[in-house]
Design a protein around this motif. Structure first.
Motif, PDB file in Angstrom:
ATOM      1  N   LEU A  17      15.830  10.562  32.832  1.00  0.00           N
ATOM      2  CA  LEU A  17      15.686  12.027  32.819  1.00  0.00           C
ATOM      3  C   LEU A  17      14.951  12.460  31.561  1.00  0.00           C
ATOM      4  O   LEU A  17      14.090  13.340  31.584  1.00  0.00           O
ATOM      5  CB  LEU A  17      17.072  12.690  32.818  1.00  0.00           C
ATOM      6  N   LEU A  18      15.308  11.808  30.430  1.00  0.00           N
ATOM      7  CA  LEU A  18      14.681  12.174  29.153  1.00  0.00           C
ATOM      8  C   LEU A  18      13.182  11.873  29.185  1.00  0.00           C
ATOM      9  O   LEU A  18      12.372  12.691  28.735  1.00  0.00           O
ATOM     10  CB  LEU A  18      15.350  11.424  27.991  1.00  0.00           C
ATOM     11  N   ALA A  19      12.816  10.699  29.732  1.00  0.00           N
ATOM     12  CA  ALA A  19      11.388  10.350  29.790  1.00  0.00           C
ATOM     13  C   ALA A  19      10.619  11.421  30.574  1.00  0.00           C
ATOM     14  O   ALA A  19       9.528  11.850  30.169  1.00  0.00           O
ATOM     15  CB  ALA A  19      11.205   8.976  30.423  1.00  0.00           C
ATOM     16  N   ASP A  20      11.196  11.883  31.679  1.00  0.00           N
ATOM     17  CA  ASP A  20      10.536  12.936  32.476  1.00  0.00           C
ATOM     18  C   ASP A  20      10.425  14.229  31.669  1.00  0.00           C
ATOM     19  O   ASP A  20       9.396  14.897  31.683  1.00  0.00           O
ATOM     20  CB  ASP A  20      11.339  13.240  33.749  1.00  0.00           C
ATOM     21  N   GLU A  21      11.524  14.566  30.989  1.00  0.00           N
ATOM     22  CA  GLU A  21      11.513  15.816  30.213  1.00  0.00           C
ATOM     23  C   GLU A  21      10.460  15.749  29.105  1.00  0.00           C
ATOM     24  O   GLU A  21       9.680  16.681  28.905  1.00  0.00           O
ATOM     25  CB  GLU A  21      12.904  16.066  29.604  1.00  0.00           C
ATOM     26  N   LEU A  22      10.416  14.600  28.392  1.00  0.00           N
ATOM     27  CA  LEU A  22       9.474  14.467  27.268  1.00  0.00           C
ATOM     28  C   LEU A  22       8.031  14.548  27.738  1.00  0.00           C
ATOM     29  O   LEU A  22       7.167  15.060  27.025  1.00  0.00           O
ATOM     30  CB  LEU A  22       9.728  13.150  26.521  1.00  0.00           C
ATOM     31  N   SER A  23       7.768  14.069  28.968  1.00  0.00           N
ATOM     32  CA  SER A  23       6.381  14.125  29.451  1.00  0.00           C
ATOM     33  C   SER A  23       5.952  15.582  29.651  1.00  0.00           C
ATOM     34  O   SER A  23       4.772  15.895  29.522  1.00  0.00           O
ATOM     35  CB  SER A  23       6.211  13.288  30.718  1.00  0.00           C
ATOM     36  N   THR A  24       6.888  16.488  29.901  1.00  0.00           N
ATOM     37  CA  THR A  24       6.503  17.906  30.044  1.00  0.00           C
ATOM     38  C   THR A  24       6.097  18.518  28.695  1.00  0.00           C
ATOM     39  O   THR A  24       5.477  19.565  28.657  1.00  0.00           O
ATOM     40  CB  THR A  24       7.631  18.774  30.670  1.00  0.00           C
TER      41      THR A  24
END
Ligand SMILES: C[S@@+](CC[C@H](N)C(=O)[O-])C[C@H]1O[C@@H](n2cnc3c(N)ncnc32)[C@H](O)[C@@H]1O
Length: 312
Positions: A17-24
């Protein structure tokens, strides 16, 4: 703007979830690790993560990696690094050390050797040297030992980002703010809110879930109430860039209150914990948005044969 590598820590299980959030925020994944994600991107993206990440614990700017099969080898690696780029000569620093191996069996010893290497590097340059401040340092040096390698970086967050500044009072067994946010994301709350849904937590305790739900729905940056971050006295800090991101966060929070606001409510059978939740709601600036009330809820548990009505 040049790219840097960051290690962003999070609770175990939240890495994807964090990896997805950081990509934003513009931070591209390098690799996932247990309880963290390696990413790369600009300093602006790193600042954005400090201000906007709902899931991260800490954001470490990676500087270098050295061999650390013994205390002396670790010291040799550290003393050859250019610390003036990262620690103000007249300032202060602290080392946080994680991990151990055959030669470096405790974190205190590891931290001591890193500190010696940094101080000796400044002294070798012949100028003044920073002091060590365990409580309130200007810069936190992060050292993470994995087998024979030590990864060194600067803790740009300066504190665990799960602490948003609104929750100084807690009930029993409170959820950490970033775990509450992870639950909400996994449950699809941002999409439900955008589609016109409402939110109720029937056993809200100190209100963590309903406050996090409100901040998501209203586009409020979780770090906007934080007074201090770890980069503010770091020599690479860009104050104007940071100010512009803070202003953007204020504008978005203002705009978030102009659109449709979901109904957001929390109930708890314990009126004392509701008083605590209310204080937290006020500190988060959500008193006109979130409703809480002392009320006992009926819990329905479903099993194969049908529902069982009971009290929690
Ligand atoms: C684990 S705590 C919730 C913690 C909360 N998520 C937080 O972060 O602070 C569970 C809460 O459920 C409340 N509770 C238990 N049974 C209840 C019931 N039947 N109706 C309403 N509240 C109930 C308790 O008073 C307690 O505050």
């Amino acid at each position: 703007m040049s790219k840097s590598v960051f290690f962003v820590t999070c609770p175990k299980g939240v890495e994807y979830l964090l990896a997805d959030e950081l990509s934003t925020f513009g931070l591209d994944p390098v690799r996932n690790a247990p309880a963290g994600v390696w990413v790369e991107g600009s300093l602006e993206a790193g600042y954005r993560a400090c201000l906007w990440s709902r899931l991260a614990n800490r954001l470490i700017l990676h500087i270098d990696e050295v061999d650390a099969n013994s205390g002396d080898q670790l010291y040799d690696g550290v003393v050859h690094m250019d610390w003036q780029q990262h620690i103000p000569v007249h300032g202060s620093f602290r080392v946080t050390f994680l991990g151990q191996n055959e030669a470096i069996r405790n974190t205190q010893y590891g931290a001591q050797r890193v500190k010696d290497g940094i101080v000796d590097r400044f002294q070798a340059n012949g100028g003044p040297r920073p002091s060590v401040d365990a409580k309130n340092p200007d810069v936190i040096v992060s050292a993470r030992l994995n087998r024979g390698r030590l990864s060194l970086g600067i803790d740009l967050s300066g504190h665990s980002l799960h602490m948003r500044g609104y929750r100084t009072d807690k009930g029993i067994a409170p959820l950490k703010e970033n775990l509450a946010a992870a639950l909400l994301m996994r449950a699809g709350w941002p999409e439900i809110a955008a589609a016109g849904g409402d939110f109720v937590d029937p056993m809200c305790g100190s209100g963590t879930l309903v406050i996090e739900a409100a901040m998501m729905a209203l586009d409020m940056a979780p770090g906007r109430k934080q007074e201090r971050f770890g980069f503010e006295k770091w020599p690479g800090h860009q104050p104007e860039l940071w100010l512009s991101l803070r202003q953007e966060a204020e504008r978005r929070a203002h705009e978030g209150k102009q659109g449709r606001i979901p109904r957001l409510a929390g109930f708890d059978q314990d009126s004392r914990v509701i008083a605590t939740a209310w204080k937290n709601i006020q500190r988060a600036g959500l008193e006109s948005i979130v409703h809480v009330e002392a009320r006992r809820s009926t819990l329905w548990i479903w099993r194969v044969t049908g529902p069982i009505r009971g009290w929690c």
